[in-house]
Every structure is written in C-alpha cells, then in structure tokens.
Design a protein around this motif. Structure first.
Motif, PDB file in Angstrom:
ATOM      1  N   LEU A 159     -77.354  -4.254  -8.098  1.00 49.19           N
ATOM      2  CA  LEU A 159     -78.244  -5.282  -7.541  1.00 49.19           C
ATOM      3  C   LEU A 159     -79.470  -4.654  -6.877  1.00 49.19           C
ATOM      4  CD1 LEU A 159     -75.486  -7.520  -5.878  1.00 49.19           C
ATOM      5  CD2 LEU A 159     -76.573  -7.856  -8.097  1.00 49.19           C
ATOM      6  N   GLY A 160     -79.597  -3.352  -6.987  1.00 49.50           N
ATOM      7  CA  GLY A 160     -80.786  -2.678  -6.448  1.00 49.50           C
ATOM      8  C   GLY A 160     -80.766  -2.559  -4.935  1.00 49.50           C
ATOM      9  N   MET A 161     -79.593  -2.361  -4.365  1.00 48.20           N
ATOM     10  CA  MET A 161     -79.518  -2.206  -2.911  1.00 48.20           C
ATOM     11  C   MET A 161     -78.358  -1.292  -2.535  1.00 48.20           C
ATOM     12  SD  MET A 161     -78.081  -6.011  -2.154  1.00 48.20           S
ATOM     13  CE  MET A 161     -79.159  -6.118  -0.774  1.00 48.20           C
ATOM     14  N   LYS A 162     -78.346  -0.888  -1.243  1.00 51.95           N
ATOM     15  CA  LYS A 162     -77.246  -0.049  -0.767  1.00 51.95           C
ATOM     16  C   LYS A 162     -76.230  -0.953  -0.077  1.00 51.95           C
ATOM     17  CE  LYS A 162     -76.479   4.190   1.746  1.00 51.95           C
ATOM     18  NZ  LYS A 162     -77.018   5.173   2.651  1.00 51.95           N
ATOM     19  N   LEU A 163     -74.990  -0.864  -0.542  1.00 53.00           N
ATOM     20  CA  LEU A 163     -73.966  -1.760  -0.017  1.00 53.00           C
ATOM     21  C   LEU A 163     -72.811  -0.946   0.550  1.00 53.00           C
ATOM     22  CD1 LEU A 163     -73.585  -4.849  -0.165  1.00 53.00           C
ATOM     23  CD2 LEU A 163     -72.268  -4.490  -2.250  1.00 53.00           C
ATOM     24  N   HIS A 164     -72.410  -1.282   1.777  1.00 56.31           N
ATOM     25  CA  HIS A 164     -71.191  -0.672   2.355  1.00 56.31           C
ATOM     26  C   HIS A 164     -70.157  -1.791   2.436  1.00 56.31           C
ATOM     27  CE1 HIS A 164     -73.764   2.541   4.207  1.00 56.31           C
ATOM     28  NE2 HIS A 164     -74.628   1.549   4.251  1.00 56.31           N
ATOM     29  N   ILE A 165     -68.998  -1.563   1.872  1.00 52.76           N
ATOM     30  CA  ILE A 165     -67.933  -2.565   1.991  1.00 52.76           C
ATOM     31  C   ILE A 165     -66.916  -2.006   2.982  1.00 52.76           C
ATOM     32  CG2 ILE A 165     -66.147  -3.843   0.758  1.00 52.76           C
ATOM     33  CD1 ILE A 165     -67.890  -3.724  -1.730  1.00 52.76           C
ATOM     34  N   VAL A 166     -66.775  -2.680   4.122  1.00 53.76           N
ATOM     35  CA  VAL A 166     -65.915  -2.148   5.184  1.00 53.76           C
ATOM     36  C   VAL A 166     -64.795  -3.152   5.463  1.00 53.76           C
ATOM     37  CG1 VAL A 166     -65.826  -1.291   7.554  1.00 53.76           C
ATOM     38  CG2 VAL A 166     -67.907  -0.961   6.196  1.00 53.76           C
ATOM     39  N   GLU A 167     -63.564  -2.664   5.333  1.00 50.87           N
ATOM     40  CA  GLU A 167     -62.402  -3.548   5.455  1.00 50.87           C
ATOM     41  C   GLU A 167     -61.808  -3.450   6.856  1.00 50.87           C
ATOM     42  OE1 GLU A 167     -59.768  -2.881   2.178  1.00 50.87           O
ATOM     43  OE2 GLU A 167     -58.232  -4.205   3.015  1.00 50.87           O
ATOM     44  N   GLU A 168     -61.546  -4.600   7.479  1.00 51.23           N
ATOM     45  CA  GLU A 168     -60.903  -4.602   8.800  1.00 51.23           C
ATOM     46  C   GLU A 168     -59.401  -4.427   8.634  1.00 51.23           C
ATOM     47  OE1 GLU A 168     -63.965  -7.909   9.363  1.00 51.23           O
ATOM     48  OE2 GLU A 168     -62.177  -8.468  10.499  1.00 51.23           O
ATOM     49  N   PRO A 169     -58.782  -3.710   9.576  1.00 56.50           N
ATOM     50  CA  PRO A 169     -57.328  -3.558   9.486  1.00 56.50           C
ATOM     51  C   PRO A 169     -56.606  -4.895   9.608  1.00 56.50           C
ATOM     52  CG  PRO A 169     -58.215  -2.425  11.439  1.00 56.50           C
ATOM     53  CD  PRO A 169     -59.379  -3.011  10.716  1.00 56.50           C
ATOM     54  N   GLU A 170     -57.166  -5.816  10.409  1.00 54.42           N
ATOM     55  CA  GLU A 170     -56.667  -7.179  10.483  1.00 54.42           C
ATOM     56  C   GLU A 170     -57.859  -8.050  10.850  1.00 54.42           C
ATOM     57  OE1 GLU A 170     -55.211  -4.924  13.045  1.00 54.42           O
ATOM     58  OE2 GLU A 170     -56.998  -5.471  14.185  1.00 54.42           O
ATOM     59  N   PRO A 171     -57.793  -9.395  10.667  1.00 56.41           N
ATOM     60  CA  PRO A 171     -58.972 -10.210  10.952  1.00 56.41           C
ATOM     61  C   PRO A 171     -59.414 -10.032  12.398  1.00 56.41           C
ATOM     62  CG  PRO A 171     -57.279 -11.509   9.862  1.00 56.41           C
ATOM     63  CD  PRO A 171     -56.656 -10.200  10.197  1.00 56.41           C
ATOM     64  N   GLN A 230     -62.067  -8.667   4.556  1.00 56.27           N
ATOM     65  CA  GLN A 230     -60.684  -8.640   5.030  1.00 56.27           C
ATOM     66  C   GLN A 230     -59.809  -9.327   3.980  1.00 56.27           C
ATOM     67  OE1 GLN A 230     -57.799 -10.045   6.607  1.00 56.27           O
ATOM     68  NE2 GLN A 230     -57.320  -7.928   7.060  1.00 56.27           N
ATOM     69  N   TYR A 231     -59.879 -10.670   3.903  1.00 51.76           N
ATOM     70  CA  TYR A 231     -59.048 -11.427   2.961  1.00 51.76           C
ATOM     71  C   TYR A 231     -59.475 -11.133   1.508  1.00 51.76           C
ATOM     72  CZ  TYR A 231     -57.297 -15.702   0.680  1.00 51.76           C
ATOM     73  OH  TYR A 231     -56.690 -16.591  -0.156  1.00 51.76           O
ATOM     74  N   LEU A 232     -58.516 -10.761   0.655  1.00 58.88           N
ATOM     75  CA  LEU A 232     -58.774 -10.447  -0.763  1.00 58.88           C
ATOM     76  C   LEU A 232     -59.904  -9.420  -0.926  1.00 58.88           C
ATOM     77  CD1 LEU A 232     -58.484 -14.075  -2.282  1.00 58.88           C
ATOM     78  CD2 LEU A 232     -56.734 -12.286  -2.294  1.00 58.88           C
ATOM     79  N   ALA A 233     -59.831  -8.360  -0.090  1.00 57.24           N
ATOM     80  CA  ALA A 233     -60.923  -7.378  -0.029  1.00 57.24           C
ATOM     81  C   ALA A 233     -61.193  -6.713  -1.378  1.00 57.24           C
ATOM     82  CB  ALA A 233     -60.590  -6.321   1.024  1.00 57.24           C
ATOM     83  N   ASP A 234     -60.145  -6.486  -2.180  1.00 58.41           N
ATOM     84  CA  ASP A 234     -60.330  -5.745  -3.438  1.00 58.41           C
ATOM     85  C   ASP A 234     -61.310  -6.444  -4.384  1.00 58.41           C
ATOM     86  OD1 ASP A 234     -58.259  -7.664  -3.365  1.00 58.41           O
ATOM     87  OD2 ASP A 234     -57.579  -7.009  -5.346  1.00 58.41           O
TER      88      ASP A 234
END
Ligand code: GTP
Length: 370
Positions: free
Chosen positions: A70-82, A54-58
């Motif tokens: 890093l040899g793994m599957k990563l999903h980065i999911v951003e919340e619309p608000e905290p 959420q905070y400073l997501a970029d």
C-alpha cells in the motif's frame, strides 16, 4: 507523520459477520475497510501506521504484511490481552515520537486531517478530539466545549433532558505522546472513561475539533448497510474496483451477466460472479467475487461477500451475507437479516427482521417459514 489505528475490538454488535473476520477487515464494496482507511491516510500525508491488534490478529498480518503493497510503513503490534482504547496506545508508546493521530478502526470519515493538525498546532493542544454532529445524541458520548473550543465536560449516553450539545466524539484524535504518562501501563484503560476525564482534571490543553465531514460508525448491521448505500450514491468518495459497464453498474474482472438479467445501479459486481437469466439486481447492492445468482432471483439493497450461491427465485432485500453461503430456492431474506459464513439455508425459508444466522448453520427446507 505517524498514526495509530485501534483494531483490537471484538466487534460484538456486528456479529455474526465478525465471528471469523475482525471488524476493520470486513469488506466495504469488496475491499477490506482497513485498506480503504490506510490508503486515505497515505494520501493525506501519513506514511507510518501502527495497527494495535488483538482479536483475530493473524488476519491483519496475512492481508496487510508490512504495508509496502500500500506504499506505507506498517507496524502490526499485538496486545497480550485487550487493553482498551487508551491502554492499546500505551502499549505502542515506544514507537511514538511526536503528535500522533489515533483512529478508531471502525469509523468511515473523510475528515480533513491536515486541517485538524494545523488546528492542534495553532492552539498548542495536547489532545484534540474530532467531533461530529448527530441527530440523536442519546446513544453516544457527548463532548462539551467552551467558546474557545476547549473541552469542558464528557457526557456518556445522556438522557434526553441532559442533552446540551449534539457534538459527539468522532473517534479521531491527535495526542501528544507525553499524555500517555497518565495512562497506567499493562492495564485495561479507555480514553472516554479514563484518560480524557483525567486530562480535564490536570488542565492540560484539550480541544474539540468540530467538523461536518462525512462520518459513520460501520460497526452495527444497519450502519454497515447505510455506509454501502452512501458510497454507492456518491455521498463519500470511494474508488470502486472495476469498470462501469452501464450507468452506475461497476464490474470487476470477469463477471458473467445473462442478457435477460436486469441490473439497476448503483450496483458493484465482483470478479468471477455469474448472474443468471431473469435475475434482478437493484441498487444499491454489492455482489462479492465468485458469487452465483440463480435464475429469477431478486436482490435489492443487498450486500454479499464472496462465494455465495443464491438459488432460483430467491429474494434478498436490505440484508447482508458473509462468505460461502448457499441459499436454497425461493428463500425470502429481508429487513436487515445477517447471515454469517458457510451457512446452508434450505429452500423456502423466510429470514427477516434483523435475524442473525451464525456461521456454519444449516437450515432444512421451510425450517423458518410462515
Ligand atoms: P463492539 O464490541 O461492537 O462494541 O465493537 P468494538 O469493541 O470492536 O468497538 P468499539 O466501538 O468499542 O471500539 C472502538 C475501536 O477501538 C474499534 O476500532 C476497536 O477495534 C478498538 N478497540 C476497542 N477495544 C480495544 C482493545 O482493547 N484493544 C485494541 N487494540 N483496540 C480496541
């Protein structure tokens, strides 16, 4: 096996270090903390991780991408608000398909995750909460259990006379996805004050998993310094970047150290850093990449991020500097002072006793001196 790491908090207690850098991304011995955490999960058999940002997501997208480095599957999911800790996992519920580890993204621990998973399965638990003992429980959330380790009560920041256990919530959970039916969608909702008390009422099996594994919350200035100390003295396992050039002195890449400089380990020195004549670096200390330590400067218990220029005769003790600061000659910085990023501190200032200097601050010569 999947895990969710909660990394959306503001990190207010660690400001000004977290003004430009989300807390899980702050360096720990010159490596973003979250990177250490992801590698540890990968090595313990967790190969798919969802980062709830959420905070400073970029910053997370820029440094971690899809996780393949890093040899793994990563999903980065951003919340619309905290959404709070439980609300953040609810927001990624569609990605969960079995018992899932959930981690606070600001806890350094070497907990045995496979042992915790076996414990969760044996007891057919729906929620298992890792617990750690602390000396002073008054600042934490206590978790009481019965003789079978089933959780019976949560007690937030108790007064001394209310203390019944020294076991606190360690910020690592295994949760069955069906438990998220109790979490309201699209709302701010916490584990400690929301989901867990509800599960006590519904009587779904919820167990504590006490452990004496290493555990520190890196989210306060003193604990951030303490964790560096613990890593450097070998209390918790950590692979340093760099090679050991002398007893417990690790140097990454091309650092230049004047022959008259005195380095007493444990000290880690980043790539491209210059240590000038007569400077003294006493461990436990970490110098980030591309720092310049001026002649006769004296550093002890210091943590410097990258690109700091330290003037002649400066003293830094038990303090943290963010990125890109310039410290004028003969400044005295001590006792848990925290300096943010891109500050220009003129000569002969005294910054002491937990003073916090916000990013971009400029101080003239002797602006703070006594
Ligand atoms: P302080 O402001 O200093 O208390 O820090 P914080 O809010 O970052 O941390 P706190 O200890 O309250 O939260 C524990 C963990 O949950 C941290 O790793 C936070 O990043 C994360 N977290 C807290 N609130 C949220 C949220 O609303 N959304 C997400 N995705 N993560 C959160």
């Amino acid at each position: 096996m999947k895990a969710v790491i909660l990394v959306g908090g503001l990190g207010t207690r660690l400001r000004p270090l977290t003004c430009n850098t989300p807390k899980p991304m702050i360096p720990l011995v010159n490596q973003p903390f979250i990177e250490w955490m992801l590698l540890r999960l990968r090595d313990q058999g967790i190969d798919e991780v969802i980062l709830a940002v959420q905070y400073l997501a970029d910053r997370f997208y820029a440094i971690l991408g899809d996780g393949s480095r890093l040899g793994m599957k990563l999903h980065i999911v951003e919340e619309p608000e905290p959404r709070g800790t439980a609300g953040a996992v609810k927001n990624v519920e569609h990605l969960l398909d079995g018992p899932t580890f959930v981690f606070n993204g600001d806890v350094m621990t070497d907990l045995d995750l496979q042992a915790m998973l076996a414990y969760h399965r044996e007891r057919q638990s729906k929620i298992t909460i890792a617990l750690t003992p602390v000396e002073d429980p008054t600042q934490f959330g206590l978790v009481e259990m019965d003789a079978n380790h089933q959780v019976t009560r949560f007690l937030e920041k108790p007064r001394v006379e209310e203390i019944t256990t020294n076991l606190i919530n360690a910020g690592t959970y295994i949760i069955e996805p069906e438990m998220f039916r109790y979490v309201p969608p699209n709302q701010f909702y916490m584990f400690e004050r929301g989901l867990f008390p509800v599960v006590l009422q519904t009587r779904d099996p919820m167990y504590g998993f006490p452990s004496r594994a290493y555990w520190t919350d890196i989210g306060k200035p003193q604990t951030y310094l303490d964790v560096h100390h613990d890593i450097l003295i070998g209390k918790v396992k950590f692979d340093f970047h760099g090679h050991e050039i002398a007893n417990r002195v690790w140097v990454a890449g091309e650092a230049s150290i004047h022959p008259s400089a005195q380095i007493v380990g444990p000290v880690v020195i980043g790539d491209g850093t210059v240590v000038e004549r007569g400077a003294r670096i006493i461990g436990p200390s970490v110098l980030g990449p591309r720092c310049h330590i001026g002649p006769e400067a004296s550093l002890e218990g210091a943590v410097l991020w990258e690109n700091n220029v330290i003037g002649e005769g400066v003293t830094i003790r038990n303090s943290v500097l963010g990125r890109g600061n310039t410290i004028g000659a003969k400044c005295f910085i001590s006792d848990g002072a925290i300096i943010g990023d891109d500050c220009g501190i003129g000569p002969e200032n005294r910054l002491e006793r937990g003073i916090r200097i916000w990013p971009g601050t400029t101080l003239g010569e002797q602006a703070i001196s006594f």
